[in-house]
Design a protein around this motif. Structure first.
Motif, mmCIF file in Angstrom:
data_model
loop_
_atom_site.group_PDB
_atom_site.id
_atom_site.type_symbol
_atom_site.label_atom_id
_atom_site.label_comp_id
_atom_site.label_asym_id
_atom_site.label_seq_id
_atom_site.Cartn_x
_atom_site.Cartn_y
_atom_site.Cartn_z
ATOM 1 N N UNK A 21 0.853 -1.180 0.000
ATOM 2 C CA UNK A 21 0.000 0.000 0.000
ATOM 3 C C UNK A 21 0.891 1.232 0.000
ATOM 4 N N UNK A 22 0.509 2.229 -0.778
ATOM 5 C CA UNK A 22 1.259 3.485 -0.740
ATOM 6 C C UNK A 22 0.591 4.416 0.263
ATOM 7 N N UNK A 23 1.372 4.777 1.284
ATOM 8 C CA UNK A 23 0.886 5.617 2.370
ATOM 9 C C UNK A 23 0.967 7.088 1.975
ATOM 10 N N UNK A 24 0.099 7.908 2.556
ATOM 11 C CA UNK A 24 0.122 9.362 2.354
ATOM 12 C C UNK A 24 0.138 9.705 0.866
ATOM 13 N N UNK A 25 -0.594 8.944 0.071
ATOM 14 C CA UNK A 25 -0.549 9.135 -1.378
ATOM 15 C C UNK A 25 -1.006 10.546 -1.756
ATOM 16 N N UNK A 26 -0.272 11.140 -2.688
ATOM 17 C CA UNK A 26 -0.608 12.485 -3.160
ATOM 18 C C UNK A 26 0.299 13.563 -2.602
ATOM 19 N N UNK A 27 1.078 13.222 -1.566
ATOM 20 C CA UNK A 27 1.941 14.229 -0.957
ATOM 21 C C UNK A 27 3.381 14.124 -1.439
ATOM 22 N N UNK A 28 3.692 13.046 -2.174
ATOM 23 C CA UNK A 28 5.083 12.836 -2.589
ATOM 24 C C UNK A 28 5.346 13.349 -3.988
ATOM 25 N N UNK A 29 6.258 12.702 -4.681
ATOM 26 C CA UNK A 29 6.602 13.094 -6.043
ATOM 27 C C UNK A 29 5.399 12.908 -6.949
ATOM 28 N N UNK A 30 5.364 13.663 -8.035
ATOM 29 C CA UNK A 30 4.178 13.600 -8.871
ATOM 30 C C UNK A 30 4.314 12.616 -10.026
ATOM 31 N N UNK A 31 5.526 12.083 -10.250
ATOM 32 C CA UNK A 31 5.674 11.122 -11.330
ATOM 33 C C UNK A 31 4.953 9.824 -10.969
ATOM 34 N N UNK A 32 4.005 9.430 -11.810
ATOM 35 C CA UNK A 32 3.189 8.266 -11.475
ATOM 36 C C UNK A 32 3.651 7.011 -12.200
ATOM 37 N N UNK A 33 4.716 7.149 -13.004
ATOM 38 C CA UNK A 33 5.219 6.001 -13.757
ATOM 39 C C UNK A 33 5.580 4.828 -12.866
ATOM 40 N N UNK A 34 5.982 5.133 -11.626
ATOM 41 C CA UNK A 34 6.407 4.052 -10.738
ATOM 42 C C UNK A 34 5.267 3.087 -10.431
ATOM 43 N N UNK A 35 4.028 3.544 -10.571
ATOM 44 C CA UNK A 35 2.881 2.659 -10.319
ATOM 45 C C UNK A 35 2.791 1.558 -11.374
ATOM 46 N N UNK A 36 3.330 1.862 -12.558
ATOM 47 C CA UNK A 36 3.333 0.873 -13.625
ATOM 48 C C UNK A 36 4.437 -0.150 -13.387
ATOM 49 N N UNK A 37 5.583 0.342 -12.929
ATOM 50 C CA UNK A 37 6.724 -0.547 -12.687
ATOM 51 C C UNK A 37 6.565 -1.393 -11.438
ATOM 52 N N UNK A 38 5.848 -0.839 -10.480
ATOM 53 C CA UNK A 38 5.685 -1.563 -9.223
ATOM 54 C C UNK A 38 4.222 -1.465 -8.793
ATOM 55 N N UNK A 39 3.377 -2.306 -9.376
ATOM 56 C CA UNK A 39 1.956 -2.213 -9.058
ATOM 57 C C UNK A 39 1.704 -2.514 -7.578
ATOM 58 N N UNK A 40 0.880 -1.711 -6.949
ATOM 59 C CA UNK A 40 0.554 -1.921 -5.536
ATOM 60 C C UNK A 40 -0.922 -2.288 -5.415
ATOM 61 N N UNK A 41 -1.322 -2.759 -4.248
ATOM 62 C CA UNK A 41 -2.704 -3.149 -4.042
ATOM 63 C C UNK A 41 -3.579 -1.972 -3.646
ATOM 64 N N UNK A 42 -2.998 -1.063 -2.857
ATOM 65 C CA UNK A 42 -3.805 0.036 -2.308
ATOM 66 C C UNK A 42 -3.114 1.380 -2.438
ATOM 67 N N UNK A 43 -3.919 2.412 -2.706
ATOM 68 C CA UNK A 43 -3.460 3.795 -2.598
ATOM 69 C C UNK A 43 -4.156 4.398 -1.388
ATOM 70 N N UNK A 44 -3.380 4.785 -0.389
ATOM 71 C CA UNK A 44 -3.958 5.411 0.794
ATOM 72 C C UNK A 44 -3.895 6.923 0.637
ATOM 73 N N UNK A 45 -5.053 7.518 0.430
ATOM 74 C CA UNK A 45 -5.117 8.958 0.176
ATOM 75 C C UNK A 45 -4.789 9.716 1.452
ATOM 76 N N UNK A 46 -3.815 10.605 1.387
ATOM 77 C CA UNK A 46 -3.357 11.307 2.588
ATOM 78 C C UNK A 46 -4.491 12.081 3.245
#
Ligand code: C2E
Ligand code: MG
Ligand code: MG
Ligand code: MG
Length: 292
Positions: free
Chosen positions: A178-203
């Motif tokens: 799960x990606x914690x505090x999603x939306x507060x970090x870097x804005x490049x979203x390409x990493x979601x394609x390279x490393x698919x996660x199960x959950x996005x936790x909206x900050x």
């Protein structure tokens, strides 16, 4: 005159900095003692399916049981644990304690839900993390799919090969991410394609004023849609009231976590919230000897 004032200002800042350094050193010493004496405790916060209201997970949250100060929240000390590297030893304790707890809930006849644990970047720097997690899961007979690794965007964006190898190793083992505090970090979203996660936790910063702030509302509904498109779950953090819940339900957010749904609590509180495992009446399975 101005030179003298500058001098005073300098001395003021220096005194301030010294005071801060002393505080830091004091905290560091206390933390080392806390690690030795095992003064930490885990609380857990349930996560709910916003459609069915069922508990779909629990997040382990570290607290420091300080002999004088009482229960100290992690934001007061987690940074220093990370900077000093003590987070590696404490992280092992967190992992072990949370997994033993999960087994105890199961032994007490509770239905198991995924357990989320927060990890600091430092913890992925050692390849031994993979074998450690594998061992702890086996010892407690826990399905790897029941363990969810919570990390921030910056950890997944890191170009450190050692860190990437460990993350991939954990993914191959079958752990959830799960990606914690999603939306507060870097804005490049390409990493979601390279490393698919199960959950996005909206900050929680985006959830706070969701009902009143059009910008926050737009960001949150966009993240929810993006999670859907990518086949991921959206989880809202910091749900504090009915208007937020209403907004999230209307916009199709899958899961929620927050004081309005349930604050974090100790293991006993969670045990009481987890559904008892449905027990099948023995007569349904065993031949009924004395039925004529
Ligand atoms: P996080 O992982 O984003 O955890 C969510 C934080 O929001 C928790 O704070 C939780 O108590 C708090 N929270 C829950 N519901 C609400 C709500 O309705 N409103 C608001 N405003 N806050 C709510 P907590 O327990 O103080 O932890 C703070 C942070 O410390 C965590 O943020 C996480 O980044 C870190 N942390 C906690 N436990 C651990 C751990 O075991 N390991 C590591 N590495 N970091 C941890
Ligand atoms: Mg978290
Ligand atoms: Mg968070
Ligand atoms: Mg956080």
């Amino acid at each position: 005159w101005s030179k003298q004032q500058g001098g005073n200002t300098y001395h003021f800042y220096q005194a301030e900095m010294n005071a801060q350094a002393v505080e830091r050193l004091k905290l560091e010493n206390e933390l080392r003692r806390a690690v030795k004496r095992k003064e930490f405790v885990l609380h857990y916060q349930p996560q709910f399916d916003l459609n069915s209201d069922a508990i779909v997970g629990v997040e382990a949250l570290l607290r420091w049981q300080h002999p004088e100060l009482g229960l100290v929240p992690p934001l007061k000390f987690i940074g220093l644990l990370e900077e000093t590297g003590m987070i590696v030893a404490v992280g092992e304790w967190i992992l072990e304690t949370a997994c033993v707890q999960l087994r105890q809930w199961r032994d007490a006849g509770r239905e198991l839900v995924p357990l989320a644990i927060n990890f600091a970047e430092r913890q992925f720097e050692s390849a031994e993390l993979v074998s450690l997690i594998s061992r702890v899961l086996q010892e407690n007979e826990i399905d790897p799919a029941l363990l969810v690794v919570e990390v921030t965007e910056s950890v997944l964006m890191d170009n450190n090969d050692a860190v990437t190898d460990v993350l991939v190793g954990l993914k191959d083992m079958g752990l959830g991410f799960a990606i914690d505090d999603f939306g507060t970090g870097y804005s490049s979203l390409g990493f979601l394609k390279n490393f698919p996660v199960n959950c996005l936790k909206i900050d929680q910063a985006f959830i706070r004023d969701i009902a009143a702030d059009a910008g926050d509302a737009a960001i949150v509904s966009t993240i929810i849609q993006m999670a859907d498109t990518l086949g991921m779950r959206s989880v809202a953090e910091g749900v504090e009231g009915p208007q937020q819940l209403e907004f999230l339900r209307t916009h199709g957010c899958h899961f929620g976590q927050g004081t309005y749904l349930s604050p974090p609590g100790d293991a006993a509180m969670i045990a009481a919230l987890l559904a008892p495992v449905a027990t099948v009446a023995p007569s349904a399975h065993e031949p009924r000897a004395n039925v004529s």
